[in-house]
Design an enzyme around this catalytic site. Sequence first.
Site, mmCIF file in Angstrom:
data_model
loop_
_atom_site.group_PDB
_atom_site.id
_atom_site.type_symbol
_atom_site.label_atom_id
_atom_site.label_comp_id
_atom_site.label_asym_id
_atom_site.label_seq_id
_atom_site.Cartn_x
_atom_site.Cartn_y
_atom_site.Cartn_z
ATOM 1 N N GLN B 190 -2.710 -2.281 -11.365
ATOM 2 C CA GLN B 190 -2.375 -1.473 -12.327
ATOM 3 C C GLN B 190 -2.397 -0.092 -11.674
ATOM 4 O O GLN B 190 -1.248 0.759 -11.951
ATOM 5 C CB GLN B 190 -2.739 -1.675 -13.619
ATOM 6 C CG GLN B 190 -4.241 -1.536 -13.836
ATOM 7 C CD GLN B 190 -5.152 -2.755 -13.679
ATOM 8 O OE1 GLN B 190 -4.755 -3.665 -12.797
ATOM 9 N NE2 GLN B 190 -6.342 -2.625 -13.995
ATOM 10 N N SER B 236 -14.167 -7.077 7.530
ATOM 11 C CA SER B 236 -14.621 -6.224 8.775
ATOM 12 C C SER B 236 -15.228 -6.954 9.791
ATOM 13 O O SER B 236 -15.826 -7.974 9.606
ATOM 14 C CB SER B 236 -15.567 -4.923 8.066
ATOM 15 O OG SER B 236 -15.526 -4.006 9.020
ATOM 16 N N HIS B 327 -14.608 -2.781 15.444
ATOM 17 C CA HIS B 327 -15.641 -2.058 15.963
ATOM 18 C C HIS B 327 -16.154 -2.799 17.298
ATOM 19 O O HIS B 327 -16.369 -3.854 17.271
ATOM 20 C CB HIS B 327 -16.762 -2.005 15.258
ATOM 21 C CG HIS B 327 -16.736 -1.535 13.646
ATOM 22 N ND1 HIS B 327 -16.451 -2.221 12.733
ATOM 23 C CD2 HIS B 327 -16.494 -0.141 13.457
ATOM 24 C CE1 HIS B 327 -16.067 -1.689 11.466
ATOM 25 N NE2 HIS B 327 -16.048 -0.388 12.039
ATOM 26 N N ASP B 360 -19.763 5.343 10.694
ATOM 27 C CA ASP B 360 -19.496 5.024 9.360
ATOM 28 C C ASP B 360 -19.680 6.450 8.669
ATOM 29 O O ASP B 360 -19.039 6.295 7.481
ATOM 30 C CB ASP B 360 -20.255 4.025 8.774
ATOM 31 C CG ASP B 360 -19.608 2.587 9.421
ATOM 32 O OD1 ASP B 360 -18.837 2.554 9.667
ATOM 33 O OD2 ASP B 360 -20.700 1.417 9.230
ATOM 34 N N GLU B 414 32.064 0.101 19.411
ATOM 35 C CA GLU B 414 31.494 -0.601 18.164
ATOM 36 C C GLU B 414 32.339 -0.679 16.971
ATOM 37 O O GLU B 414 31.777 -1.076 15.898
ATOM 38 C CB GLU B 414 30.022 0.224 17.872
ATOM 39 C CG GLU B 414 29.138 0.134 18.957
ATOM 40 C CD GLU B 414 27.875 0.750 18.478
ATOM 41 O OE1 GLU B 414 27.839 1.471 17.505
ATOM 42 O OE2 GLU B 414 26.806 0.636 19.260
#
Lengths: 431, 431
Positions: B190, B236, B327, B360, B414
Amino acid sequence: MIILDTTAADFADRFTALVEGRRESATDVTKGVTAIIARVRAEGEAALADLTRTLDRHDLATTGWRIDPAECAAAYAALDPDLRTALDLAATRIRAYHERQKPTDTDYTDAAGVRLGARWRAVDAAGIYVPGGRAAYPSSLLMNAIPARVAGVERLVMVTPTPDGQINPLVLAAAHLAGIDEIWRVGGAQAIAALAYGAGRIAAVDVVTGPGNAWVAEAKRQVYGVVGIDMVAGPSEIVVVADALNDPDWTAADLLSQAEHDTTTQSILFTDDADYANKVAAAVETQLKTLATAVTARIAWDTNGAIIVVESLADAAPLIDRLAPEHLQLAIDEPQAFFDRIRHAGSVFMGRHTPEAIGDYVAGPNHVLPTGRRARFASGLSVLDFMKRTSFLQLDEDALRELGPATVKLADAEGLPAHAKSVALRLRLNR
Amino acid sequence: MIILDTTAADFADRFTALVEGRRESATDVTKGVTAIIARVRAEGEAALADLTRTLDRHDLATTGWRIDPAECAAAYAALDPDLRTALDLAATRIRAYHERQKPTDTDYTDAAGVRLGARWRAVDAAGIYVPGGRAAYPSSLLMNAIPARVAGVERLVMVTPTPDGQINPLVLAAAHLAGIDEIWRVGGAQAIAALAYGAGRIAAVDVVTGPGNAWVAEAKRQVYGVVGIDMVAGPSEIVVVADALNDPDWTAADLLSQAEHDTTTQSILFTDDADYANKVAAAVETQLKTLATAVTARIAWDTNGAIIVVESLADAAPLIDRLAPEHLQLAIDEPQAFFDRIRHAGSVFMGRHTPEAIGDYVAGPNHVLPTGRRARFASGLSVLDFMKRTSFLQLDEDALRELGPATVKLADAEGLPAHAKSVALRLRLNR
């Protein structure tokens, strides 16, 4: 076509309706596309052969799955010489413009002794969808293929439906010029599925671009994330800003050059002269009488066209930003000053001698542009769509001693002790 | 966890299974998300209030829709000083790295007298999703918000669920540091719908980024095209390349730092020493005994972990390209030479003193990276995700005379006569 006047009491509401009007066809093809993708993943080549038999009315076993590069070379050699020269000019200029988009790698060591940077590389393989039939434009093939080639993509694959086995020789000539590596006679959602997942002899690619009908567009949307795609494309549009110093005939042709593409396209004129507005509207009617594409252009103009009369052209800028048009043509004396006030547009054509059509073919910038207000956040197709960036980092023990304690602190605060430990062990920190 | 040996007869098959293994949860949330988006579009704020009451168990009318900037400033001021310094360092370094990503405009006139170029601008507004509860990471907020701010986005909006009305003060502190303009206590699909379409007091944005659960991810996929999104994110992963000169404990911590994130994450070690492989496996077991996040890390490691023993580390490069890992950590003596052989990785961490965890938090490059083999075609989050490019073109009459005839030729070929006419009229060409 509607004529709006910014001084009218209902202008705000009517302009909002114009901005929010959806021109996308309402056809719900989602389920059909989902089923086709699932079938291609499950059955591979057999699904492609069967769907081609049904939808394109030819048998791949007979017509052949691939179009031979020699056939493309022959089509190129057989072109009318003037047309070949025009196509060559287009390819050369498109290549030159896109060469400048190639990104620069970065690699530096900062004050903390940390080496940082980013490295760009081309994707391994790209697939380009080329529609069959009426919308088979060689210019579009060049606009999709050349950026991929400039990026350094090693395997450039084209898929195209060949209804009843037929293909436009102009498209083959453009494929030769662009240096396409593989051409497969497969179209529709099934071709997109084959490019994304691989299907028998068609190996999967990494990025899929190119225009197509609602089925092709929905298929691209559904495989987004499995491969990269260029964008979600919708009906095309142009906004022309013109004062009364322009020949109404020129402006009418500019508006119709958008309208003739498709019945869903939209042409909008902003002018500061109500009399000029009427002259352009009349010129459109006159030109429609003889235009070979009048049936399409008439529907597009009548349904989606608009002329907006502003008190001063400066008033147009914020309204144009709300439209975020794909094409913005500024047929005025000081186009740069106007452009400086615009935030959202796919491509801008400045001055009285820069009709949008020049950008469709030979100018150099890409004609694959964000439509349907997407210029608020999206850009035209570029070399970057066929590349990806890898960031990198290198620390020695001293640099780790600089950054390590803060990392340990944050990792512990986020409840990620192994993160902290991977740093603390190397620095022999007690925790 | 599996141990594979490249010399084993079944290696090819088992490695392919590893590459193709899907770690995404199978939950089909598509229909539920479609319904929520439709409801927010139809009912606006009322739908948000009702869904928040049901899902997050608080009443927005009581708790308030927005979180006051003053509350964020207070949370920042109340931080443990070391933690505040660490967060400041992270923000400063992330900003410095992303400043270098700002693109350069081009504007030049070529030999044909054509002015061409491209202009970059920030999108007007960006929305950042910040998960509530366990996965509420201040570092993630900085990684999403700072590139938007560097791009020049004027309105930066954050949405976050506050289950039972509660929110992590660390997230508020990070919001203060990142300079978020609006924070709404709304989460889930939402919230994404509200950002994309607008809902009452929440005005629509142009780009939506940030991590979330399966509902949030699917909602982003469904609004893609209405707004820009960062990417389709999946679980991940890390690939560590380590020779026997590394402390097995360091490598074990590196593998576990990925595994502790979520049960679906994947940690893979490539080494050229079978004995070292066993030592790392043993060290992982030892560390799991005391790791606070052992329950999650254990499941991830047991289910998705792998150690691959190669004859020579050079053999690992093509295998790693097939994995295209998010990673890639290169704990070897000559990491640059190895990196030069790698085509596909989201981010690379070079040398024995560059644990992935450093990236990180504080190093500077973005930690929002392509997962699940998407590094083949996608890049980490960057300033470019919050900007768009407008190409432009300007011709005078002479330049149009250079390019016009080729344009007319191609447009006629074209079947687009209005395109040809818009040029021919300006050059008084007979057609």
